[in-house]
Design a protein around this motif. Structure first.
Motif, PDB file in Angstrom:
ATOM      1  N   PRO A 238      32.207 -10.593  10.461  1.00  0.00           N
ATOM      2  CA  PRO A 238      31.600  -9.289  10.169  1.00  0.00           C
ATOM      3  C   PRO A 238      30.408  -9.222  11.228  1.00  0.00           C
ATOM      4  N   ASP A 239      30.004 -10.155  11.860  1.00  0.00           N
ATOM      5  CA  ASP A 239      28.996 -10.163  12.935  1.00  0.00           C
ATOM      6  C   ASP A 239      29.304  -9.048  13.878  1.00  0.00           C
ATOM      7  N   SER A 240      30.425  -9.320  14.736  1.00  0.00           N
ATOM      8  CA  SER A 240      30.957  -8.367  15.630  1.00  0.00           C
ATOM      9  C   SER A 240      32.075  -8.509  15.790  1.00  0.00           C
ATOM     10  N   PRO A 241      33.397  -7.492  15.559  1.00  0.00           N
ATOM     11  CA  PRO A 241      32.714  -6.148  14.694  1.00  0.00           C
ATOM     12  C   PRO A 241      32.336  -6.103  13.406  1.00  0.00           C
ATOM     13  N   PRO A 242      31.525  -5.397  13.268  1.00  0.00           N
ATOM     14  CA  PRO A 242      31.036  -5.557  11.607  1.00  0.00           C
ATOM     15  C   PRO A 242      31.903  -5.025  11.086  1.00  0.00           C
ATOM     16  N   LYS A 243      32.975  -4.015  11.280  1.00  0.00           N
ATOM     17  CA  LYS A 243      34.329  -3.541  10.612  1.00  0.00           C
ATOM     18  C   LYS A 243      35.471  -3.679  11.505  1.00  0.00           C
ATOM     19  N   LEU A 244      36.396  -4.098  10.806  1.00  0.00           N
ATOM     20  CA  LEU A 244      37.932  -3.987  11.518  1.00  0.00           C
ATOM     21  C   LEU A 244      38.573  -2.628  11.471  1.00  0.00           C
ATOM     22  N   SER A 245      39.255  -2.338  12.303  1.00  0.00           N
ATOM     23  CA  SER A 245      39.841  -0.946  12.338  1.00  0.00           C
ATOM     24  C   SER A 245      40.745  -0.752  11.425  1.00  0.00           C
ATOM     25  N   ILE A 246      41.034   0.310  10.680  1.00  0.00           N
ATOM     26  CA  ILE A 246      42.077   0.807   9.756  1.00  0.00           C
ATOM     27  C   ILE A 246      42.916   1.755  10.461  1.00  0.00           C
ATOM     28  N   ASP A 247      44.248   1.301  10.565  1.00  0.00           N
ATOM     29  CA  ASP A 247      45.322   2.053  11.269  1.00  0.00           C
ATOM     30  C   ASP A 247      46.254   2.734  10.275  1.00  0.00           C
ATOM     31  N   ARG A 248      46.178   3.905   9.813  1.00  0.00           N
ATOM     32  CA  ARG A 248      47.032   4.378   8.832  1.00  0.00           C
ATOM     33  C   ARG A 248      48.063   5.313   9.449  1.00  0.00           C
ATOM     34  N   SER A 249      48.397   4.883  10.857  1.00  0.00           N
ATOM     35  CA  SER A 249      49.566   5.914  11.382  1.00  0.00           C
ATOM     36  C   SER A 249      50.813   5.415  11.003  1.00  0.00           C
ATOM     37  N   ARG A 250      51.817   6.164  10.943  1.00  0.00           N
ATOM     38  CA  ARG A 250      53.220   5.882  10.637  1.00  0.00           C
ATOM     39  C   ARG A 250      53.749   5.029  11.766  1.00  0.00           C
TER      40      ARG A 250
ATOM     41  N   PHE B 200      37.932 -20.379  26.887  1.00  0.00           N
ATOM     42  CA  PHE B 200      38.139 -18.764  26.797  1.00  0.00           C
ATOM     43  C   PHE B 200      37.926 -18.580  25.272  1.00  0.00           C
ATOM     44  N   LYS B 201      37.472 -17.256  24.929  1.00  0.00           N
ATOM     45  CA  LYS B 201      37.095 -16.733  23.503  1.00  0.00           C
ATOM     46  C   LYS B 201      38.443 -16.862  22.647  1.00  0.00           C
ATOM     47  N   VAL B 202      38.654 -17.421  21.450  1.00  0.00           N
ATOM     48  CA  VAL B 202      39.525 -17.068  20.503  1.00  0.00           C
ATOM     49  C   VAL B 202      39.169 -15.912  19.732  1.00  0.00           C
ATOM     50  N   LYS B 203      40.182 -14.795  19.666  1.00  0.00           N
ATOM     51  CA  LYS B 203      40.080 -13.737  19.147  1.00  0.00           C
ATOM     52  C   LYS B 203      40.749 -13.573  17.505  1.00  0.00           C
ATOM     53  N   TYR B 204      41.987 -14.024  17.607  1.00  0.00           N
ATOM     54  CA  TYR B 204      42.946 -14.012  16.353  1.00  0.00           C
ATOM     55  C   TYR B 204      42.653 -15.107  15.645  1.00  0.00           C
ATOM     56  N   ARG B 205      42.322 -14.882  14.243  1.00  0.00           N
ATOM     57  CA  ARG B 205      41.746 -15.975  13.489  1.00  0.00           C
ATOM     58  C   ARG B 205      42.807 -16.409  12.284  1.00  0.00           C
ATOM     59  N   THR B 206      43.885 -15.491  12.383  1.00  0.00           N
ATOM     60  CA  THR B 206      44.806 -15.616  11.185  1.00  0.00           C
ATOM     61  C   THR B 206      44.411 -15.345  10.007  1.00  0.00           C
ATOM     62  N   LYS B 207      45.212 -15.217   8.736  1.00  0.00           N
ATOM     63  CA  LYS B 207      44.901 -14.950   7.474  1.00  0.00           C
ATOM     64  C   LYS B 207      44.043 -15.688   6.587  1.00  0.00           C
ATOM     65  N   ASP B 208      44.009 -16.981   6.705  1.00  0.00           N
ATOM     66  CA  ASP B 208      43.014 -17.908   6.038  1.00  0.00           C
ATOM     67  C   ASP B 208      41.541 -17.361   6.234  1.00  0.00           C
TER      68      ASP B 208
END
Lengths: 247, 154
Positions: B96-108, B54-62
């Motif tokens: 950055p291959d896919s997705p090229p940009k990660l989302s930016i969530d500015r919500s409170r 199964f595909k790993v999606k979360y890659r952590t801070k490093d």
């Protein structure tokens, strides 16, 4: 088609006639180097819900459907003896207000209040596996209980059998679904998505077969409890700071 | 004695034989009881590998360090260093291959997961500096005034 195959498999499990010798059986169980378990510290959990968000996205559980492999429960016990508990959307978006079960709680009314993350206990005696009529759910050699999506006929027996309510019907695949301890991650030496997502270390993964594993040492040397011990399922998710009100 | 007893018996035996033959074709070879015995281990062995693949999606801070050194460096020295980048920006997958940009969530709502003050005595929640979202500069994004990567105030 799946139904047909499942029925055929259950009709006459020839493999069942092959018995392991005593030493074979012991080697299979005791020889294993890995037995996955989990440790939850309820004091550390702040109810941010990042674990639930990460689990859903990592494991492709439909984000807006009211189903989830892991969730966080909030318990608020009032001084008048009432107990309130909730888990809105499994706490996917965290806990951000004082209202619980429609009651606007005030600070001075609170006796105890805390959060309890829940996930599959990967029981040593998993009742959900016993009831499967087609052999679609099973316990892997390292203790993790998995579901074979191509064999599951969606009968739902296992969902009823789990005393912890961790199983549900996957709305897309239309089969039973459950926490896999992120099998694809732990088998590569990574942590589960929920463990990585937790900023506070409230969730920890343990290899119970390794006495030098720091998390296993905590489980072995500190005061921990499990959920619904009386059912005899031998759950392998251990909790620090469990309260009698938690079910 | 002959026919009316034996004939149905032949039919039954025929059906059983048919099921046994069909089973040879339908049930995969690796279906068996394996390590955990019949009660808990009866399964198709190759399914374990399917789950591992199964595909790993979360890659952590490093994973972010080399490409976003400014944000990483800022964050790793701050009071928010315990928070994973992907908790706020979503799973990296093959970014950055896919997705090229990660989302930016500015919500409170992102920030008040932790900072909406809840006075729960035995939970670490009450020890995080909290605000009342209804009182603390409502209708403005938190990141207008606070740096989400390094929110430290003095």
């Amino acid at each position: 088609m799946t139904t047909l195959r499942g029925a055929a498999a259950s009709a006459l499990p020839l493999a069942a006639f092959r018995f392991l010798t005593r030493s074979e059986a012991r080697a299979a169980v005791e020889g294993a180097k890995v037995r996955w378990g989990f440790l939850v510290d309820t004091y550390k959990c702040v109810g941010c819900g990042f674990c639930v968000k990460a689990c859903k996205l990592e494991n492709e559980v439909p984000y807006d459907a009211p189903v989830t492999r892991t969730w966080v429960e909030r318990y608020v016990i009032l001084k008048d003896g009432r107990m309130l508990a909730d888990t809105p959307l499994g706490a996917r978006d965290g806990f951000t207000g004082m209202e619980v079960q429609g009651v606007q709680v005030r600070k001075r009314e609170i006796a105890k209040a805390f959060f309890v993350p829940k996930l599959c206990n990967q029981c040593e005696n998993p009742p959900c596996v016993q009831v499967c009529p087609v052999g679609a759910t099973y316990q892997a050699p390292d203790g993790v209980v998995l579901i074979d999506r191509s064999w599951c006929i969606g009968c739902g027996y296992c969902i009823m059998a789990c005393p912890y309510g961790v199983r549900f019907f996957h709305p897309v695949y239309r089969v039973a679904e459950k926490c896999t301890f992120c099998y694809h991650r732990i088998s590569k030496g990574m942590k589960t998505a929920c463990v990585d997502a937790c900023p506070f270390g409230a969730r920890q993964l343990a290899n119970l077969k390794d006495p030098n594993d720091p998390v296993t040492r905590v489980i072995l040397t500190q005061r921990v409890a499990v959920l619904k011990d009386e059912y005899g399922t031998k759950p392998q998710a251990y909790y620090i700071g469990l309260d009698e009100n938690v079910r | 004695m002959r026919s009316h007893v034996l004939r149905p018996l032949w039919v039954v035996m025929g059906v059983v034989a048919l099921i046994l033959v069909a089973r040879q074709f339908v049930v995969p070879e690796d279906f068996g009881i394996h390590e955990r015995g019949f009660m808990y281990g009866y399964h198709r062995k190759s399914n374990e590998e399917e789950w591992k693949a199964f595909k790993v999606k979360y890659r952590t801070k490093d994973y972010c360090r080399d490409c976003h050194p400014d944000k990483y460096g800022e964050n790793i020295t701050s009071k928010h260093r315990i928070i994973q980048c992907e908790n706020c920006h979503g799973p990296a997958v093959d970014h950055p291959d896919s997705p090229p940009k990660l989302s930016i969530d500015r919500s409170r709502s992102l920030c008040i997961r932790c900072h909406a003050y809840l006075p729960y005595p035995t939970s670490q929640r009450s020890e995080i500096k909290g605000i009342d979202p209804g009182e603390h500069n409502p209708d403005m994004e938190c990141s207008m005034c606070h740096n989400p990567h390094k929110p430290d105030m003095g």
